[in-house]
Design an enzyme around this catalytic site. Sequence first.
Site, PDB file in Angstrom:
ATOM      1  N   ARG A 182       0.821  -1.215   0.000  1.00 54.40           N
ATOM      2  CA  ARG A 182       0.000   0.000   0.000  1.00 54.40           C
ATOM      3  C   ARG A 182       0.854   1.263   0.000  1.00 54.40           C
ATOM      4  O   ARG A 182       1.845   1.338   0.729  1.00 54.40           O
ATOM      5  CB  ARG A 182      -0.891   0.032   1.241  1.00 54.40           C
ATOM      6  CG  ARG A 182      -2.000  -0.984   1.169  1.00 54.40           C
ATOM      7  CD  ARG A 182      -2.694  -1.134   2.501  1.00 54.40           C
ATOM      8  NE  ARG A 182      -3.480  -2.366   2.478  1.00 54.40           N
ATOM      9  CZ  ARG A 182      -4.787  -2.416   2.713  1.00 54.40           C
ATOM     10  NH1 ARG A 182      -5.447  -1.349   3.017  1.00 54.40           N
ATOM     11  NH2 ARG A 182      -5.414  -3.575   2.656  1.00 54.40           N
ATOM     12  N   SER A 210     -21.510 -15.263  12.901  1.00 50.27           N
ATOM     13  CA  SER A 210     -20.928 -14.047  12.328  1.00 50.27           C
ATOM     14  C   SER A 210     -21.117 -14.027  10.805  1.00 50.27           C
ATOM     15  O   SER A 210     -20.835 -15.023  10.126  1.00 50.27           O
ATOM     16  CB  SER A 210     -19.434 -14.044  12.696  1.00 50.27           C
ATOM     17  OG  SER A 210     -18.774 -12.947  12.161  1.00 50.27           O
ATOM     18  N   THR A 220     -19.268   4.452  14.964  1.00 52.27           N
ATOM     19  CA  THR A 220     -18.023   5.226  14.999  1.00 52.27           C
ATOM     20  C   THR A 220     -18.355   6.706  15.052  1.00 52.27           C
ATOM     21  O   THR A 220     -19.423   7.131  14.605  1.00 52.27           O
ATOM     22  CB  THR A 220     -17.161   4.937  13.745  1.00 52.27           C
ATOM     23  OG1 THR A 220     -15.915   5.614  13.878  1.00 52.27           O
ATOM     24  CG2 THR A 220     -17.821   5.397  12.464  1.00 52.27           C
ATOM     25  N   LYS A 267     -16.669   8.692  11.005  1.00 51.01           N
ATOM     26  CA  LYS A 267     -17.104   8.754   9.609  1.00 51.01           C
ATOM     27  C   LYS A 267     -18.151   9.875   9.473  1.00 51.01           C
ATOM     28  O   LYS A 267     -17.756  11.023   9.365  1.00 51.01           O
ATOM     29  CB  LYS A 267     -17.550   7.377   9.145  1.00 51.01           C
ATOM     30  CG  LYS A 267     -16.366   6.362   9.290  1.00 51.01           C
ATOM     31  CD  LYS A 267     -16.610   5.058   8.656  1.00 51.01           C
ATOM     32  CE  LYS A 267     -15.612   3.987   9.095  1.00 51.01           C
ATOM     33  NZ  LYS A 267     -14.250   4.149   8.581  1.00 51.01           N
ATOM     34  N   THR A 296      -9.081  -6.415   1.459  1.00 49.70           N
ATOM     35  CA  THR A 296     -10.292  -5.655   1.794  1.00 49.70           C
ATOM     36  C   THR A 296     -11.490  -6.208   1.028  1.00 49.70           C
ATOM     37  O   THR A 296     -12.604  -6.267   1.550  1.00 49.70           O
ATOM     38  CB  THR A 296     -10.078  -4.156   1.488  1.00 49.70           C
ATOM     39  OG1 THR A 296      -8.854  -3.744   2.107  1.00 49.70           O
ATOM     40  CG2 THR A 296     -11.203  -3.301   2.006  1.00 49.70           C
TER      41      THR A 296
HETATM   42  C1  LIG Z   1     -17.575  -1.979   9.324  1.00 46.64           C
HETATM   43  C2  LIG Z   1     -16.522  -1.262  10.099  1.00 46.64           C
HETATM   44  N1  LIG Z   1     -16.519  -1.383  11.433  1.00 46.64           N
HETATM   45  C3  LIG Z   1     -15.580  -0.741  12.187  1.00 46.64           C
HETATM   46  C4  LIG Z   1     -14.613   0.047  11.598  1.00 46.64           C
HETATM   47  C5  LIG Z   1     -13.615   0.741  12.457  1.00 46.64           C
HETATM   48  O1  LIG Z   1     -14.057   2.033  12.775  1.00 46.64           O
HETATM   49  P1  LIG Z   1     -12.998   3.159  13.103  1.00 46.64           P
HETATM   50  O2  LIG Z   1     -12.483   3.676  11.801  1.00 46.64           O
HETATM   51  O3  LIG Z   1     -13.738   4.158  13.912  1.00 46.64           O
HETATM   52  O4  LIG Z   1     -11.902   2.502  13.880  1.00 46.64           O
HETATM   53  C6  LIG Z   1     -14.577   0.198  10.220  1.00 46.64           C
HETATM   54  C7  LIG Z   1     -13.522   1.034   9.632  1.00 46.64           C
HETATM   55  O5  LIG Z   1     -13.462   1.570   8.651  1.00 46.64           O
HETATM   56  C8  LIG Z   1     -15.562  -0.483   9.442  1.00 46.64           C
HETATM   57  O6  LIG Z   1     -15.571  -0.363   8.109  1.00 46.64           O
END
Ligand SMILES: Cc1ncc(COP(=O)(O)O)c(C=O)c1O
Length: 418
Positions: free
Chosen positions: A30, A145, A253, A256, A371
């Site tokens: 990356r 999950s 979060t 975002k 990813t």
């Molecule tokens: C689905 C999901 N959960 C949790 C997180 C982690 O959140 P944070 O960026 O606040 O650490 C991400 C990160 O991008 C995410 O895509």
Amino acid sequence: LRSPGGGGLMDYTGYFTAALARLRDERRYRVFADLERMAGRFPHAVWHSPEGPRSVVIWCSNDYLGMGQHPKVVGAMVETATRMGTGAGGTRNIAGTNHPLVELERELADLHRKEAALVFTSGYISNETGISTLARQMPNCLILSDAWNHNSMIEGVRQAHCEKQIFRHNDMAHLEQLLASADPGRPKLIVFESLYSMDGDTAPVNRICDLAERYGAMTYVDEVHAVGMYGPHGGGISERDGATGRIDVIEGTLAKAFGCLGGYIAGSHALIDTVRSYAPGFIFTTALPPAVCAAATAAIRHLKTSQWERERHQDRAARTKAVLAAAALPVMTSPTHIVPVFVGDPERCKEASDLLLAEHGIYIQPINYPTVPRGTERLRITPSPYHDDVLINALAEALVDVWQRLGLPLKERALAAE
Ligand SMILES: Cc1ncc(COP(=O)(O)O)c(C=O)c1O
């Protein structure tokens, strides 16, 4: 190559150069773009390119609504830092429970109509330490999950050290089959996301709750890519779908749509108090700074009542999809604000991203394995309320140019080839 502590016998640096070479071989190494966003001018930014600073437009930020530049949010951060200083001064237990953090937790509990909420230093940590801590308190817990869950949830599940079963992504028949074959008396925790950020599809939240109720399971939903953006108050997909009261744990979060930093879980008093009391990722780390908490609270409060950002966001996402599709670009179907454009090859994906930046001043990070699965590499575009028609048209033109230069198939040709 010899590292200082190696004493000549061991080539420690060699381990690391070999690790990096593996990534380069797999075309997964990356490279980060050195960017400087400009508050008040989102999505415009300065790219510190190897040749010097250049003006660019960011098309892949997860500051989805541009709240990171909102005057109320910036104002709250500056005012609180001026009044209370920068750091939190310790873990929550030592000196870190600052008043803005307490207010933020109240605001989050109210947002999700839960008894309590608990803030962590990131969404990642909230999943990792939240899921593992909850599962460990339930003897012989079985975790179910979703196959597409984010790495932070996977790590939470792993660290729970209990049995796990993966259900096929959003496959309710498979989830039901797994639930039905489990011992009815065994604690069960279903963990899933409300909005999967690489494809932009959503979970059937109410149907998962139906199954959870039928088979006596607990529900834990990651609303990271939905809070602030969906539901009349920004409570996420669970609020939009009227399922808030049916979910046991809502995780989100602050980094975002709320434009700040930090993560959280919301749930019942007993559940939140248990995580507060047992979770290592909460206990043994410094709390979020008061200024960050105050800024996040300002963003949440604003988005609880303002519909402008949500409506404009959806409008911009729809417009971007329509314009790119009309230009025959392979836009992947997504019912939400995520606009993935299919490439299907890691090198081409990286080249497309490089060309967009170097030739068109457009920054879109390539999305490669791990990813997304190999062969499904893509550009993931996230329009914000501030991407106007001029920027959208320029994006379409730039993408078509890059597609042609790299010999990537446009829609008609792709269809003709099938
Ligand atoms: C689905 C999901 N959960 C949790 C997180 C982690 O959140 P944070 O960026 O606040 O650490 C991400 C990160 O991008 C995410 O895509």
